[in-house]
Scaffold this motif. Structure first.
Motif, PDB file in Angstrom:
ATOM      1  N   GLY A 202       0.791  -1.222   0.000  1.00 43.96           N
ATOM      2  CA  GLY A 202       0.000   0.000   0.000  1.00 43.96           C
ATOM      3  C   GLY A 202       0.821   1.267   0.000  1.00 43.96           C
ATOM      4  N   LYS A 203       2.129   1.141  -0.238  1.00 42.42           N
ATOM      5  CA  LYS A 203       3.007   2.311  -0.228  1.00 42.42           C
ATOM      6  C   LYS A 203       3.042   2.950  -1.609  1.00 42.42           C
ATOM      7  CE  LYS A 203       7.710   3.749   0.958  1.00 42.42           C
ATOM      8  NZ  LYS A 203       9.047   3.293   1.405  1.00 42.42           N
ATOM      9  N   LEU A 204       2.879   4.285  -1.639  1.00 44.81           N
ATOM     10  CA  LEU A 204       2.911   4.999  -2.910  1.00 44.81           C
ATOM     11  C   LEU A 204       4.263   4.834  -3.590  1.00 44.81           C
ATOM     12  CD1 LEU A 204       1.178   8.501  -2.457  1.00 44.81           C
ATOM     13  CD2 LEU A 204       0.629   6.755  -4.140  1.00 44.81           C
ATOM     14  N   CYS A 205       4.221   4.544  -4.890  1.00 41.54           N
ATOM     15  CA  CYS A 205       5.480   4.468  -5.646  1.00 41.54           C
ATOM     16  C   CYS A 205       5.391   5.227  -6.962  1.00 41.54           C
ATOM     17  CB  CYS A 205       5.892   3.027  -5.888  1.00 41.54           C
ATOM     18  SG  CYS A 205       4.641   2.021  -6.672  1.00 41.54           S
ATOM     19  N   GLY A 206       4.258   5.908  -7.194  1.00 42.54           N
ATOM     20  CA  GLY A 206       4.155   6.722  -8.395  1.00 42.54           C
ATOM     21  C   GLY A 206       2.870   7.527  -8.424  1.00 42.54           C
ATOM     22  N   VAL A 207       2.936   8.718  -9.030  1.00 40.93           N
ATOM     23  CA  VAL A 207       1.770   9.579  -9.204  1.00 40.93           C
ATOM     24  C   VAL A 207       1.850  10.195 -10.597  1.00 40.93           C
ATOM     25  CG1 VAL A 207       0.599  11.690  -8.458  1.00 40.93           C
ATOM     26  CG2 VAL A 207       1.538  10.132  -6.752  1.00 40.93           C
ATOM     27  N   VAL A 208       0.726  10.233 -11.302  1.00 41.88           N
ATOM     28  CA  VAL A 208       0.693  10.855 -12.618  1.00 41.88           C
ATOM     29  C   VAL A 208      -0.503  11.799 -12.697  1.00 41.88           C
ATOM     30  CG1 VAL A 208      -0.575   8.886 -13.607  1.00 41.88           C
ATOM     31  CG2 VAL A 208       0.670  10.459 -15.110  1.00 41.88           C
ATOM     32  N   LEU A 209      -0.263  13.026 -13.158  1.00 49.23           N
ATOM     33  CA  LEU A 209      -1.298  14.013 -13.423  1.00 49.23           C
ATOM     34  C   LEU A 209      -1.429  14.117 -14.933  1.00 49.23           C
ATOM     35  CD1 LEU A 209       0.041  14.764 -10.589  1.00 49.23           C
ATOM     36  CD2 LEU A 209      -0.890  17.046 -10.955  1.00 49.23           C
ATOM     37  N   LEU A 210      -2.646  13.952 -15.455  1.00 50.56           N
ATOM     38  CA  LEU A 210      -2.802  13.879 -16.909  1.00 50.56           C
ATOM     39  C   LEU A 210      -4.122  14.470 -17.372  1.00 50.56           C
ATOM     40  CD1 LEU A 210      -5.006  11.404 -17.464  1.00 50.56           C
ATOM     41  CD2 LEU A 210      -3.047   9.998 -16.810  1.00 50.56           C
ATOM     42  N   ILE A 211      -4.165  14.708 -18.689  1.00 54.95           N
ATOM     43  CA  ILE A 211      -5.392  15.137 -19.356  1.00 54.95           C
ATOM     44  C   ILE A 211      -5.594  14.240 -20.568  1.00 54.95           C
ATOM     45  CG2 ILE A 211      -6.523  17.006 -20.635  1.00 54.95           C
ATOM     46  CD1 ILE A 211      -5.024  18.996 -18.893  1.00 54.95           C
ATOM     47  N   ASN A 212      -6.782  13.636 -20.660  1.00 54.53           N
ATOM     48  CA  ASN A 212      -7.127  12.774 -21.787  1.00 54.53           C
ATOM     49  C   ASN A 212      -7.900  13.610 -22.798  1.00 54.53           C
ATOM     50  OD1 ASN A 212      -7.724  10.621 -23.466  1.00 54.53           O
ATOM     51  ND2 ASN A 212      -9.472   9.960 -22.240  1.00 54.53           N
ATOM     52  N   SER A 213      -7.305  13.801 -23.991  1.00 55.10           N
ATOM     53  CA  SER A 213      -7.924  14.699 -24.957  1.00 55.10           C
ATOM     54  C   SER A 213      -7.620  14.256 -26.382  1.00 55.10           C
ATOM     55  CB  SER A 213      -7.420  16.131 -24.736  1.00 55.10           C
ATOM     56  OG  SER A 213      -7.921  17.018 -25.704  1.00 55.10           O
ATOM     57  N   ASP A 214      -8.641  14.219 -27.210  1.00 57.38           N
ATOM     58  CA  ASP A 214      -8.493  13.992 -28.656  1.00 57.38           C
ATOM     59  C   ASP A 214      -7.685  12.743 -28.979  1.00 57.38           C
ATOM     60  OD1 ASP A 214      -9.905  16.351 -29.157  1.00 57.38           O
ATOM     61  OD2 ASP A 214      -8.081  17.565 -29.063  1.00 57.38           O
ATOM     62  N   GLY A 215      -7.955  11.661 -28.281  1.00 57.70           N
ATOM     63  CA  GLY A 215      -7.322  10.396 -28.604  1.00 57.70           C
ATOM     64  C   GLY A 215      -5.893  10.251 -28.136  1.00 57.70           C
ATOM     65  N   SER A 216      -5.409  11.179 -27.342  1.00 59.60           N
ATOM     66  CA  SER A 216      -4.070  11.057 -26.765  1.00 59.60           C
ATOM     67  C   SER A 216      -4.108  11.549 -25.332  1.00 59.60           C
ATOM     68  CB  SER A 216      -3.038  11.845 -27.577  1.00 59.60           C
ATOM     69  OG  SER A 216      -3.314  13.230 -27.522  1.00 59.60           O
ATOM     70  N   VAL A 217      -3.137  11.130 -24.570  1.00 58.09           N
ATOM     71  CA  VAL A 217      -3.044  11.535 -23.171  1.00 58.09           C
ATOM     72  C   VAL A 217      -1.847  12.466 -23.009  1.00 58.09           C
ATOM     73  CG1 VAL A 217      -2.550  10.745 -20.830  1.00 58.09           C
ATOM     74  CG2 VAL A 217      -4.188   9.494 -22.240  1.00 58.09           C
ATOM     75  N   ILE A 218      -2.100  13.615 -22.404  1.00 57.90           N
ATOM     76  CA  ILE A 218      -1.031  14.574 -22.117  1.00 57.90           C
ATOM     77  C   ILE A 218      -0.706  14.481 -20.631  1.00 57.90           C
ATOM     78  CG2 ILE A 218      -0.292  16.968 -22.190  1.00 57.90           C
ATOM     79  CD1 ILE A 218      -0.848  15.738 -24.921  1.00 57.90           C
ATOM     80  N   VAL A 219       0.510  14.090 -20.321  1.00 60.16           N
ATOM     81  CA  VAL A 219       0.954  13.987 -18.932  1.00 60.16           C
ATOM     82  C   VAL A 219       1.524  15.333 -18.488  1.00 60.16           C
ATOM     83  CG1 VAL A 219       2.674  12.937 -17.412  1.00 60.16           C
ATOM     84  CG2 VAL A 219       1.416  11.512 -19.036  1.00 60.16           C
ATOM     85  N   LYS A 220       0.936  15.880 -17.435  1.00 60.58           N
ATOM     86  CA  LYS A 220       1.429  17.142 -16.888  1.00 60.58           C
ATOM     87  C   LYS A 220       2.604  16.919 -15.944  1.00 60.58           C
ATOM     88  CE  LYS A 220      -0.670  20.382 -17.733  1.00 60.58           C
ATOM     89  NZ  LYS A 220      -0.619  21.276 -18.907  1.00 60.58           N
TER      90      LYS A 220
END
Length: 338
Positions: A202-220
């Protein structure tokens, strides 16, 4: 003042949604960090000096982020923003800030801000992440993925994880919990999502902030404890959203030295040898100009050159100081609101 600055913002940044503007002025704006020029009783130019902690090598230093710099269309090309930036830099110095950072809205502004001592410290990057992964169709992973629930406990845990990972960079902007709440609110307003990856304990090992738009994902932003976890997150995102492209967009960051002495003190214990630096060219903060002797892990300001060898002497224009300070370092400026 607040309402006038807000009206000016809406005029100058018409693409920003009303929800974002309300969020910004409710949570980020204050008269204390606002710099403005008033003509005939109305605000015609403004910017905000948003305070942030910056990780610099092993220390955390106070910096300010230039946000919302704008001038009314009827008053442009009259030198108002030049005057406002000079006043903001003086205020930063008085407030004890060591550096000022900003993200230019477009490439054309890089040259403009360079006139005020700013140097590109982190290049804009567009990185295709999907290509880093193989065998997506046969993806198996021991990590558990969950969407971030907006509870205070979980947010604090995620924020602590993000700052821990940002602290692995030699130079990075850190985000306190209250600021991370604003960042996430802005992300959600843009239709974004946050996913967390946890191990079997249960320990965090990753975080991703993203936007799903127009058939692709943009990772912030994507932060993880190791490359294996990073690859697993990318594969999960590709499968979950059923997209062929996952891209990571890193903004261009620029920096200006506000307090030369304090910044040179920060690196004095990290560099070998002896230096006699003559900083010159700062017409806005003249306190920065002068001779600085760095040796034996300490820095002191000198009145005159004395008998120092020419081999240790260097002249550095204030505009070149960020490049000198960031040699062999890769500053990480992300998750900043406009």
């Amino acid at each position: 003042m607040r309402e006038q600055v807000k009206d000016l913002w809406k005029l100058c940044f018409p693409d920003d949604s009303d929800d974002f503007v309300e969020l910004y002025f409710r949570t980020r704006y204050s008269d204390e960090i606002n710099s403005a020029i008033i003509e005939s009783g109305r605000v015609v130019s403004a910017l905000q000096r948003v305070p942030y902690p910056m990780r610099f090598m092993e220390s955390v230093i106070p910096v300010a982020y230039i946000s919302g710099a704008c001038t009314h269309p009827d008053f442009r090309s009259a030198g108002l923003m030049s005057r406002l930036l000079d006043e903001a830099h003086l205020k930063m110095y008085a407030d004890g800030k060591y550096m000022s950072v900003l993200i230019p809205a477009n490439e054309g502004l890089i040259g403009y801000y360079s006139r005020f001592g700013y140097v590109v410290s982190s290049q804009q990057k567009e990185k295709l992440l999907t290509g880093m992964c193989e065998n997506v169709d046969n993806f198996k992973c021991d990590l558990a993925f969950s969407e971030l629930r907006r509870s205070n406990y979980e947010l604090e845990e995620v924020c602590n994880f993000i700052n821990q990972q940002l602290s692995t960079y030699t130079v990075s902007i850190l985000h306190p919990v209250d600021d991370m709440e604003i960042v996430l609110s802005d992300l959600y307003l843009s239709g974004g999502e946050v996913w967390c990856a946890s191990d079997a304990d249960g320990k965090l090992c990753g975080v991703v902030l993203l936007i799903n738009s127009d058939g692709s994902v943009i990772v912030k932003e994507l932060l993880s404890v190791d490359k294996q976890s990073e690859a697993a997150i990318i594969r999960f995102v590709s499968l979950h959203y059923g997209v062929s492209r996952v891209e990571h967009l890193s903004p261009c960051g620029m920096a200006r030295v506000i307090n030369a002495y304090e910044m040179l003190k920060q690196i004095s214990g990290k560099i070998e040898g002896e230096y006699l630096l003559e900083v010159y060219g700062d017409n806005v903060i003249p306190e920065n100009n002068g001779l600085y002797h760095i040796s034996g892990g300490s820095c002191r300001k000198m009145v005159q050159k004395n008998n120092f060898s020419d081999s240790v002497y260097q002249k550095i224009h204030i505009c070149d100081m960020p490049s000198w300070l960031f040699r062999n370092l890769e500053p990480h400026i992300s998750l900043m609101l406009d």
